[in-house]
Design a protein around this motif. Structure first.
Motif, PDB file in Angstrom:
ATOM      1  N   TYR A  13      -3.108   2.218  -3.893  1.00 42.69           N
ATOM      2  CA  TYR A  13      -2.731   3.478  -3.469  1.00 42.69           C
ATOM      3  C   TYR A  13      -3.561   4.231  -2.488  1.00 42.69           C
ATOM      4  O   TYR A  13      -4.848   4.223  -3.183  1.00 42.69           O
ATOM      5  CB  TYR A  13      -2.607   4.281  -4.890  1.00 42.69           C
ATOM      6  N   LYS A  14      -3.256   4.635  -1.453  1.00 44.01           N
ATOM      7  CA  LYS A  14      -3.976   5.494  -0.504  1.00 44.01           C
ATOM      8  C   LYS A  14      -4.043   6.786  -1.347  1.00 44.01           C
ATOM      9  O   LYS A  14      -2.949   7.691  -1.458  1.00 44.01           O
ATOM     10  CB  LYS A  14      -3.230   5.691   0.849  1.00 44.01           C
ATOM     11  N   VAL A  43       0.892  -1.346   0.123  1.00 46.10           N
ATOM     12  CA  VAL A  43       0.022  -0.035  -0.030  1.00 46.10           C
ATOM     13  C   VAL A  43       0.763   1.202  -0.024  1.00 46.10           C
ATOM     14  O   VAL A  43       1.605   1.431   0.925  1.00 46.10           O
ATOM     15  CB  VAL A  43      -0.854  -0.071   1.210  1.00 46.10           C
ATOM     16  N   VAL A  44       0.848   2.080  -1.177  1.00 44.23           N
ATOM     17  CA  VAL A  44       1.513   3.436  -1.190  1.00 44.23           C
ATOM     18  C   VAL A  44       0.490   4.585  -0.734  1.00 44.23           C
ATOM     19  O   VAL A  44      -0.203   4.630  -1.370  1.00 44.23           O
ATOM     20  CB  VAL A  44       2.096   3.408  -2.682  1.00 44.23           C
ATOM     21  N   ASN A  45       1.293   5.468  -0.147  1.00 46.47           N
ATOM     22  CA  ASN A  45       0.546   6.742   0.202  1.00 46.47           C
ATOM     23  C   ASN A  45       0.687   7.665  -1.051  1.00 46.47           C
ATOM     24  O   ASN A  45       2.015   8.046  -1.067  1.00 46.47           O
ATOM     25  CB  ASN A  45       0.803   7.417   1.519  1.00 46.47           C
ATOM     26  N   GLU A  46      -0.287   8.305  -1.559  1.00 42.41           N
ATOM     27  CA  GLU A  46       0.166   9.068  -2.841  1.00 42.41           C
ATOM     28  C   GLU A  46       0.280  10.493  -2.228  1.00 42.41           C
ATOM     29  O   GLU A  46       0.711  11.440  -3.066  1.00 42.41           O
ATOM     30  CB  GLU A  46      -1.338   8.918  -3.716  1.00 42.41           C
ATOM     31  N   GLU A  47       0.026  10.824  -1.081  1.00 41.12           N
ATOM     32  CA  GLU A  47       0.297  12.074  -0.603  1.00 41.12           C
ATOM     33  C   GLU A  47       1.769  12.204  -0.206  1.00 41.12           C
ATOM     34  O   GLU A  47       2.325  11.743   0.860  1.00 41.12           O
ATOM     35  CB  GLU A  47      -0.454  12.554   0.626  1.00 41.12           C
ATOM     36  N   TRP A  88      -3.541   6.173 -13.242  1.00 43.44           N
ATOM     37  CA  TRP A  88      -2.893   5.074 -12.674  1.00 43.44           C
ATOM     38  C   TRP A  88      -1.618   5.535 -12.640  1.00 43.44           C
ATOM     39  O   TRP A  88      -0.982   5.827 -13.452  1.00 43.44           O
ATOM     40  CB  TRP A  88      -3.012   3.665 -13.225  1.00 43.44           C
ATOM     41  N   ASN A  89      -0.788   4.907 -11.587  1.00 46.04           N
ATOM     42  CA  ASN A  89       0.688   5.082 -11.497  1.00 46.04           C
ATOM     43  C   ASN A  89       1.417   4.303 -12.433  1.00 46.04           C
ATOM     44  O   ASN A  89       2.603   4.715 -12.803  1.00 46.04           O
ATOM     45  CB  ASN A  89       1.406   4.998 -10.066  1.00 46.04           C
TER      46      ASN A  89
END
Ligand SMILES: [Zn+2]
Length: 649
Positions: A378-379, A48-52, A362-363
């Motif tokens: 992604y958060k 889980v990756v944080n986008e902020e 999307w990343n």
């Protein structure tokens, strides 16, 4: 009913699973299909990756006026906006400006750098081999048909570019304005007349818009990750040293553009439209391998190789520092040749823009989900969350309740699930017929569109949930799916919607996976976690050919739908809803967002409140036409009570 052109019974056997398959099982998703991708097996571990990211901020007024991220943050001077890094699908108006630039920079000229398209290929020939000359076969492309335009909005890359530009401005301050080009650059005029698509340029500093042709996927990767000197000089032979090469003519850039034969982007070529700070230009009409040294010496900032003056071909532009470049647009296009009806192709392209393989925001949007494995959640950043909150509130449309509040939302980027989903979409697309749209099935053409679709249109949320990427010809829509917290997590860790056997879904319309466009209906299927929150999934769903019923209940609906060769059921009890979508196969939906939400207090949902009259207003606002009204008024109170009492008791 259903498909405008019957396709019943013509599909290969595997498209029509046996009944028991639709019921779901705990087996892994089948290792389908044409593309032969790899199926990861573990469904418990997920990154889980944080986008902020961090504290990086940019002054709003430094951003181009037409950027979505500037619009969102307002115009206030001195205001800072948070880091952003995203791709935005450009609207038809913006595509028109790009088309104009393509047309304005096209030149019917060939050089030895245009590869021969034949097998075996001709050797490299000065002024091009016979096959690519305008009178050859297939000849030189006569037009480039713009299929899709993506704008790159990346605050960090932009800041680096702006800083480098300031440095050059300072370094050359004593000589401003710098000597420009003779004759004027091809792109200048079109750029100057379209301020809605191209930012104003520092012409005294020779800041310009230029084309860069490359492999279509490399173009997407550059947009995502910035120019990297490892991409540089490729295809240009380093005639002016090792740097990043640009052209003012799209015909020249197209010489270096390649598609992806046998892959998703077959026939689709890529070009980047970049802002480039040329600064002080080292001008030459010769091959100069030492051009880079001329720039490194500090005397110049870039090189212009002029093959137009004496050879009547093209001018080329080279910089040796990627910070002097901002790749602002990715243009995906196809080539038209003299044997084609170019006008017809252009018209078709403007009506039906090409769909990217992955959603643009999307990343992993540049990756190939059939060969590159990615499994990340992604958060989402604050802006995306705010847009989704609007969608949640709009989908709830309950007269007396404030609506559920989002506590947490993650976007699911899983290559394997996506490939399976896309395979199904392709199968439906390959039938070659437009499916009967949802709004025509129930005879309310004006108001019967999917609620989520109407809401998204209003929100213009292309940077968060892309309508542009939904294929309405196969009834692809965004739909809600409610289930237990455990199952929601499991589905979004790679199990897909096939985990639904364990879910609470009833069988009012037979076997299948149940979705809704209104959140009220969806919440009936949810159970609370330990903290009183519920989980809903916002899914992309290909409904395909739809079996329509207004029955209150029809447990055999799935069998009837199958017998007619349909893909899904649209249940619209009594013609007033709330509508439910039942998908017959699990590969028909992709759980794109997993939302943890706080349901509104049960007290706000007593039947008396439901009976108030917001109907006319809601319909006039165009929020969802008849549907939300129907949902608000006709929702059977008994079911609400069942859900809300179980969730609060
Ligand atoms: Zn040839």
């Amino acid at each position: 009913m259903g498909c405008l052109q019957s396709s019943g019974g013509k599909e290969p056997e595997e498209l029509r699973p046996r009944d028991e398959e639709a019921e779901g099982s705990d087996e892994e998703i089948p290792r389908a299909t044409s593309s032969g991708y790899i199926v990861p097996t573990a469904v418990d571990e997920v990154e889980v990756v944080n986008e902020e990211h961090g504290a990086h901020e940019v002054p709003v007024e430094s951003l181009p006026a037409y950027w979505t991220n500037r619009r969102v943050h307002g115009e206030a001077s001195g205001k800072l906006c948070q880091h952003f890094d995203q791709m935005v699908c450009v609207s038809e108006a913006g595509r028109q400006a790009i088309r104009e630039l393509v047309r304005g920079t096209y030149r019917p000229l060939v050089t030895q750098d245009r590869p021969c398209p034949k097998e075996p290929a001709c050797p490299k020939t000065p002024a091009g081999c016979p096959c690519v000359k305008p009178d050859g076969t297939p000849g030189l492309p006569t037009e480039y048909v713009v299929r899709r335009v993506i704008r790159v909005e990346d605050s960090e890359m932009w800041t680096r570019y702006a800083q480098k530009r300031s440095q050059i401005r300072e370094r050359r301050a004593h000589r401003m304005p710098l000597r420009g080009l003779e004759p004027e650059l091809f792109t200048s005029q079109v750029v100057a007349t379209n301020p809605g698509s191209y930012d104003s340029l520092d012409t005294g500093l020779n800041e310009v818009y230029l084309w860069h042709g490359t492999h279509v996927r490399t173009g997407l990767a550059i947009a995502q990750h910035d120019f990297n000197l490892e991409f540089a000089g490729s295809g240009a032979g380093g005639m002016l040293g090792s740097g990043i090469y640009f052209a003012e003519s799209c015909t020249k850039a197209d010489e270096y553009a390649t598609d992806e034969p046998g892959g998703y982007y077959e026939g689709i070529f890529g070009m980047l439209l970049c802002r480039v700070t040329m600064g002080s230009m080292f001008y030459t009409t010769q091959r100069r391998a030492d051009a880079a040294e001329q720039v490194e010496s500090g005397k110049f900032d870039s090189t212009v190789g002029d093959r137009m003056k004496f050879h009547n071909t093209f001018r080329e532009f080279v910089v040796y520092d990627s910070d002097q470049v901002y790749p602002e647009y990715v243009v995906l296009y196809s080539r038209a040749y003299k044997a084609d009806d170019a006008a017809a192709l252009q018209l078709e392209a403007s009506r039906n823009p090409f769909h990217l393989q992955l959603p643009v925001y999307w990343n992993n949007f540049h990756a190939n989900p059939d060969s590159d494995v990615f499994r990340v959640q992604y958060k989402v950043r604050e802006q995306t969350r705010a847009l989704l909150q609007h969608l949640v509130t709009g989908s709830f449309l309950h007269p007396a309740a404030e609506g559920p509040e989002i506590l947490d939302v993650r976007r699911v980027e899983f290559s394997n699930m996506w490939s399976i989903y896309m395979d199904f979409r392709r199968q439906v697309q390959s039938r070659g017929a437009v499916c009967m749209p949802v709004n025509e099935l129930d005879g309310k053409a004006e108001t019967g569109h999917t609620l989520t679709h109407n809401l998204m249109k209003e929100l213009s949320a292309e940077d968060c949930v892309s309508l542009e990427n939904l294929d309405v010809t196969v009834n692809e829509a965004l739909l809600w799916h409610g289930t237990s917290p455990e199952l929601a997590e499991k589905m979004c860790r790679g199990a897909g919607l096939h985990a639904h056997k364990e879910s609470m879904h009833g069988s009012r319309f037979g076997k299948g996976t149940y979705f809704s466009e209104g959140l009220g209906k969806c919440l009936e299927y949810c159970t609370e976690d330990a903290n009183g929150a519920v989980y809903v999934l916002l899914c992309r769903a290909v409904c395909g050919d739809i079996f329509y019923t207004e029955d209150e209940e029809s447990p055999k609906a799935h069998s009837l739908a199958r017998a007619e060769g349909k893909d899904s059921i649209l249940a619209n009890p009594g013609g007033v809803g709330p509508r439910e979508y039942v998908l017959l196969q699990r590969c028909q939906a992709y759980p794109e967002f997993i939302l943890r939400i706080k349901p509104p207090p049960a007290a706000e949902l007593v039947p008396e409140a439901v009976a108030e009259e917001p109907a006319a207003e809601a319909a006039e606002e165009g929020l969802g036409g008849c549907l939300p009204v129907a949902e608000a008024v006709a929702e059977p109170p008994a079911e609400h009570e069942r859900f809300w009492s179980s969730s609060t008791g």
